[in-house]
Design a protein around this motif. Structure first.
Motif, short mmCIF file in Angstrom:
data_model
loop_
_atom_site.label_atom_id
_atom_site.label_comp_id
_atom_site.label_asym_id
_atom_site.label_seq_id
_atom_site.Cartn_x
_atom_site.Cartn_y
_atom_site.Cartn_z
N UNK A 64 4.69 5.09 -5.65
CA UNK A 64 4.93 4.92 -7.09
C UNK A 64 3.83 5.53 -7.95
N UNK A 65 2.60 5.53 -7.44
CA UNK A 65 1.45 5.89 -8.27
C UNK A 65 0.80 7.22 -7.88
N UNK A 66 1.17 7.76 -6.74
CA UNK A 66 0.63 9.06 -6.34
C UNK A 66 -0.52 8.94 -5.35
N UNK A 97 0.84 -1.19 0.00
CA UNK A 97 0.00 0.00 0.00
C UNK A 97 0.88 1.25 0.00
N UNK A 98 1.91 1.23 0.82
CA UNK A 98 2.84 2.35 0.89
C UNK A 98 3.65 2.45 -0.41
N UNK A 99 4.13 1.32 -0.89
CA UNK A 99 4.94 1.31 -2.11
C UNK A 99 4.14 1.80 -3.32
N UNK A 100 2.90 1.36 -3.39
CA UNK A 100 2.05 1.76 -4.52
C UNK A 100 1.69 3.24 -4.44
N UNK A 115 -2.67 2.02 6.37
CA UNK A 115 -1.51 2.19 5.50
C UNK A 115 -1.78 3.13 4.33
N UNK A 116 -3.03 3.54 4.15
CA UNK A 116 -3.34 4.48 3.08
C UNK A 116 -4.48 4.08 2.17
N UNK A 117 -5.15 2.96 2.47
CA UNK A 117 -6.29 2.54 1.67
C UNK A 117 -7.53 3.36 1.99
N UNK A 118 -8.55 3.22 1.13
CA UNK A 118 -9.76 4.02 1.29
C UNK A 118 -11.03 3.18 1.33
N UNK A 119 -10.89 1.85 1.41
CA UNK A 119 -12.09 1.03 1.45
C UNK A 119 -11.77 -0.42 1.18
#
Length: 291
Positions: free
Chosen positions: A175-177, A169-172, A196-200
């Motif tokens: 890499x992806x914004x 999640x962090x790496x993506x 970790x930064x997900x939204x659902x």
């Protein structure tokens, strides 16, 4: 673009055919209970057992019944690039909000092959795409470096990540914004994934517990970590029980318990869950306060 609790809808069958009335009722219930989007014809929807016309009849019914109340992310993946294009084009024609696409399965392409697969798809159809990375099923992993190449295409807007690797999640995100939409594909990891930064979460459990799953995601989004953790603990045994036997057997069994009369029929090679799996689901439904 998408967030919250998003059920990967089961497809109800009765006497071997699609039960449209049961599906429409399920969709209305899901929306009323707080689901924020719907995914027809994913893995949980037994898409692998449906021919093209039936598959997109199910998608059509979902879009029609949702009637713009929530987005519809239609399952469109294929291991044949040409068929994936046809699937996405048909989803767009029917009015889907986006398509959910796995990388080619069985073929086991290289990372260059995966990249070129999606490059061809976005060149043929501009419907938004949510990538679906589930190496345990596809034997193909979309590498973070490949994802970073793919996000240059504006129509690739996010990912359903079912790798089970929270560090990604962090790496993506790096890499992806920050605008790249990351949605968990694992109910049992949904709390940590959001942290970790997900939204659902594109959820199996939400089929049977849409209100609790929706409240969990809403609590997290509101910053109420204690409530989110409490709801996650309440749901956790059910998340595990959904895979006490081959999915979607356990979730169809769970639906038959919480919505009496809902058809639990599965198509071969999927079968009704074992007695041990049924007992696990019953215990988990009780723990969640749903029985």
């Amino acid at each position: 673009m998408f967030s919250g609790s998003i059920p990967a809808l089961v497809t109800p069958f009765r006497d071997g055919t699609f039960d449209e009335d049961a599906y429409r009722s399920l969709i209305d219930w899901q929306i009323a209970e707080g689901s924020s989007a719907l995914v027809p014809c994913g893995t949980t929807g037994e898409a692998a057992t449906q021919a093209f016309d039936e598959h997109f009849n199910v998608v059509r019914v979902c879009i029609e019944q949702a009637a713009g109340r929530v987005p519809v992310i239609a399952g469109c993946g294929s291991n044949d690039t040409r068929n994936a294009i046809l699937n996405l084009q048909k989803a767009q024609e029917l009015g889907a909000t986006a398509g959910l696409l796995v990388p080619p399965y069985y073929n086991r392409p290289s990372q260059e092959g995966i990249y070129r697969h999606f490059e061809a798809i976005v060149g043929a159809c501009d419907l938004p795409i949510v990538l679906y990375n589930v190496p345990s099923r596809t034997a193909s992993d979309i590498a973070v470096s490949t994802m970073a190449r793919l996000v240059k295409f504006p129509s690739i807007v996010g990912i359903k990540d079912a790798t089970g690797d929270l560090a990604r999640v962090v790496e993506q995100r790096a890499a992806c914004g920050e605008d790249f939409c990351q949605i968990s594909g694992n109910d049992d990891l949904a709390l940590a994934f959001n942290a970790m930064g997900g939204v659902g979460c594109i959820s199996v459990t939400a089929n049977a517990a849409p209100r609790l799953c929706g409240e969990f995601q809403a609590a997290w989004a509101a910053g109420d970590v204690a409530k989110a953790r409490s709801l996650h603990d309440r749901l956790y045994p059910l998340h595990k029980a959904m895979f006490a036997d081959a999915s979607p057997g356990p979730v169809k069994y769970a639906l038959s318990k919480v919505r009496p009369g809902f058809p639990g029929e599965l198509r071969l090679p999927m079968t009704w869950p074992s007695e041990d799996a049924q007992a696990a689901v019953d215990s988990a439904l009780s723990h969640a306060g749903l029985l």
